[in-house]
Write an enzyme that holds these catalytic residues in place. Sequence first.
Site, PDB file in Angstrom:
ATOM      1  N   LYS A  34       1.010   1.781   5.812  1.00 10.30           N
ATOM      2  CA  LYS A  34       0.702   3.164   5.417  1.00 10.30           C
ATOM      3  C   LYS A  34      -0.609   3.198   4.610  1.00 10.30           C
ATOM      4  CE  LYS A  34       4.756   3.598   3.413  1.00 10.30           C
ATOM      5  NZ  LYS A  34       5.334   2.278   3.804  1.00 10.30           N
ATOM      6  N   THR A  35      -0.708   2.317   3.616  1.00  6.62           N
ATOM      7  CA  THR A  35      -1.933   2.276   2.804  1.00  6.62           C
ATOM      8  C   THR A  35      -3.116   1.841   3.662  1.00  6.62           C
ATOM      9  OG1 THR A  35      -0.560   1.676   0.911  1.00  6.62           O
ATOM     10  CG2 THR A  35      -2.929   1.343   0.666  1.00  6.62           C
ATOM     11  N   ASP A  69       0.327   7.970  -2.639  1.00  9.89           N
ATOM     12  CA  ASP A  69       1.380   7.018  -2.272  1.00  9.89           C
ATOM     13  C   ASP A  69       2.683   7.476  -2.919  1.00  9.89           C
ATOM     14  OD1 ASP A  69       2.418   4.809  -1.057  1.00  9.89           O
ATOM     15  OD2 ASP A  69       1.699   3.377  -2.541  1.00  9.89           O
ATOM     16  N   THR A 114       8.332   6.063   1.643  1.00  3.70           N
ATOM     17  CA  THR A 114       9.360   5.214   2.246  1.00  3.70           C
ATOM     18  C   THR A 114      10.630   6.041   2.473  1.00  3.70           C
ATOM     19  OG1 THR A 114       9.916   4.588  -0.014  1.00  3.70           O
ATOM     20  CG2 THR A 114       8.598   3.025   1.245  1.00  3.70           C
ATOM     21  N   ARG A 128       3.055  -7.232   5.593  1.00  6.39           N
ATOM     22  CA  ARG A 128       2.852  -7.712   4.218  1.00  6.39           C
ATOM     23  C   ARG A 128       3.638  -8.994   3.985  1.00  6.39           C
ATOM     24  NH1 ARG A 128       4.248  -3.602   0.492  1.00  6.39           N
ATOM     25  NH2 ARG A 128       2.098  -2.875   0.583  1.00  6.39           N
TER      26      ARG A 128
HETATM   27  P1  ADP Z   1       2.396   0.021   3.043  1.00  7.95           P
HETATM   28  O1  ADP Z   1       1.356   0.914   2.437  1.00  7.95           O
HETATM   29  O2  ADP Z   1       3.082   0.631   4.228  1.00  7.95           O
HETATM   30  O3  ADP Z   1       3.377  -0.503   2.019  1.00  7.95           O
HETATM   31  P2  ADP Z   1       0.161  -1.738   3.523  1.00  7.95           P
HETATM   32  O4  ADP Z   1      -0.743  -0.831   4.289  1.00  7.95           O
HETATM   33  O5  ADP Z   1      -0.170  -1.951   2.076  1.00  7.95           O
HETATM   34  O6  ADP Z   1       1.673  -1.264   3.648  1.00  7.95           O
HETATM   35  O7  ADP Z   1       0.204  -3.126   4.308  1.00  7.95           O
HETATM   36  C1  ADP Z   1       0.419  -4.364   3.665  1.00  7.95           C
HETATM   37  C2  ADP Z   1      -0.509  -5.422   4.226  1.00  7.95           C
HETATM   38  O8  ADP Z   1      -0.119  -5.705   5.559  1.00  7.95           O
HETATM   39  C3  ADP Z   1      -1.977  -4.995   4.301  1.00  7.95           C
HETATM   40  O9  ADP Z   1      -2.688  -5.474   3.193  1.00  7.95           O
HETATM   41  C4  ADP Z   1      -2.499  -5.637   5.548  1.00  7.95           C
HETATM   42  O10 ADP Z   1      -3.053  -6.906   5.247  1.00  7.95           O
HETATM   43  C5  ADP Z   1      -1.261  -5.861   6.391  1.00  7.95           C
HETATM   44  N1  ADP Z   1      -1.166  -4.896   7.488  1.00  7.95           N
HETATM   45  C6  ADP Z   1      -0.453  -3.744   7.482  1.00  7.95           C
HETATM   46  N2  ADP Z   1      -0.553  -3.118   8.677  1.00  7.95           N
HETATM   47  C7  ADP Z   1      -1.334  -3.907   9.446  1.00  7.95           C
HETATM   48  C8  ADP Z   1      -1.795  -3.816  10.795  1.00  7.95           C
HETATM   49  N3  ADP Z   1      -1.428  -2.788  11.586  1.00  7.95           N
HETATM   50  N4  ADP Z   1      -2.588  -4.804  11.273  1.00  7.95           N
HETATM   51  C9  ADP Z   1      -2.926  -5.845  10.491  1.00  7.95           C
HETATM   52  N5  ADP Z   1      -2.522  -5.998   9.216  1.00  7.95           N
HETATM   53  C10 ADP Z   1      -1.731  -5.040   8.686  1.00  7.95           C
END
Ligand code: ADP
Length: 354
Positions: free
Chosen positions: A80-81, A125, A174, A233
């Site tokens: 998402k981030t 977020d 989430t 992650r």
């Molecule tokens: P969320 O915001 O959903 O908790 P993040 O966007 O922070 O998740 O993702 C966590 C890590 O996973 C990121 O730092 C990145 O390195 C990796 N990641 C997430 N989605 C992808 C993707 N589609 N392709 C490659 N790496 C990804």
Amino acid sequence: MPRERILSGDDLPEPEPVQTAASPTGKLRDDEIALRPKHMNEMVGQRKVAERLGIAVDAARKRKEPLGHILLDGPPGLGKTTFATCIPRDLGVALQIASGAALAAPKDLLPYLTNAEEGSILFIDEIHRLPKAVEEFMYPAMEDFRVDITLGEGAGARTVNMKLRPFTVIGATTRSGLLSAPLRDRFQIREHLEFYSNAELTEIVGRNAAKLRVEIEDDAAGKIAHCSRGTPRIANNRLRWVRDYSTSRAGGHITLAIAEAALNMLGIDILGLDAQDRKYLETINRVFHGGPAGVEAIAHTMNAALDTLVDEVEPFLLRSELVVRTPRGRKLTARAYEHLGTAPPPDEPQLPLF
Ligand code: ADP
């Protein structure tokens, strides 16, 4: 002052600016920044979501209009981030990052709104954690790009209407179920992120091993992917651990045997579950005789935070068909008993696996 940071300029720099210690989410740590894709076309998986968002971004750029507000939901660590930081780069606009939990009152949100440049992105977020008053303050900001500010108190109070520059909110959650309908309805684009396949995670592990300058064999990358609960992650964290293990014990090159030994040491089992996942399954089995059991009671018994169970532990166990949700609570499936190596409680009809 709640404003955590503003990324300025149309071209967000690479590497990404260092997040301050007061990071709203604590998620943009340096090591994560190094592995995080910079543009949507560098992201692996989530193809349909990326394609739809890509079209919206392209159209906004061509029409020179702000992008519609976007809501991203799904378990932690699925991107998402990453989407929220890639989109402004792809659009060439500024990004501000805030966290729902840190916006306690409308005055905390106001600086973000007044700082928002035309067409820029405000990423919020954990948007489900916005208090009601802040949420209501956001409605006119999102809909008409204006806010109503009350000055003074009591009989002398007056409301001033303030115009904002058109901007885009990207909300991440989430728990989309906790969002009020009026807030949800203000997002023109709503996307749900799914767990990743083993093949996608293997690709992520391979690419990130190259970024971390570590040599890894294909079957070792596949093993790490398989043990990452469908979550990039976690794959990144496991890769870092295996890299440390191989540096310390085996000259740095990651073979399948090294990956297996390192993951064993973390207590990751054959399905990729960790100690907390197993404790959850074992608690339902031992204390609640396989369920149904309410998640609050399970959290209490495990001495774990309810949010952690609901947001982080349960989604993957549900997807793996180890647990089901019933109207009366969580219940283990036949697959869970098989995985735990125990027999189901007597006289309990087993839920079939579909
Ligand atoms: P969320 O915001 O959903 O908790 P993040 O966007 O922070 O998740 O993702 C966590 C890590 O996973 C990121 O730092 C990145 O390195 C990796 N990641 C997430 N989605 C992808 C993707 N589609 N392709 C490659 N790496 C990804």
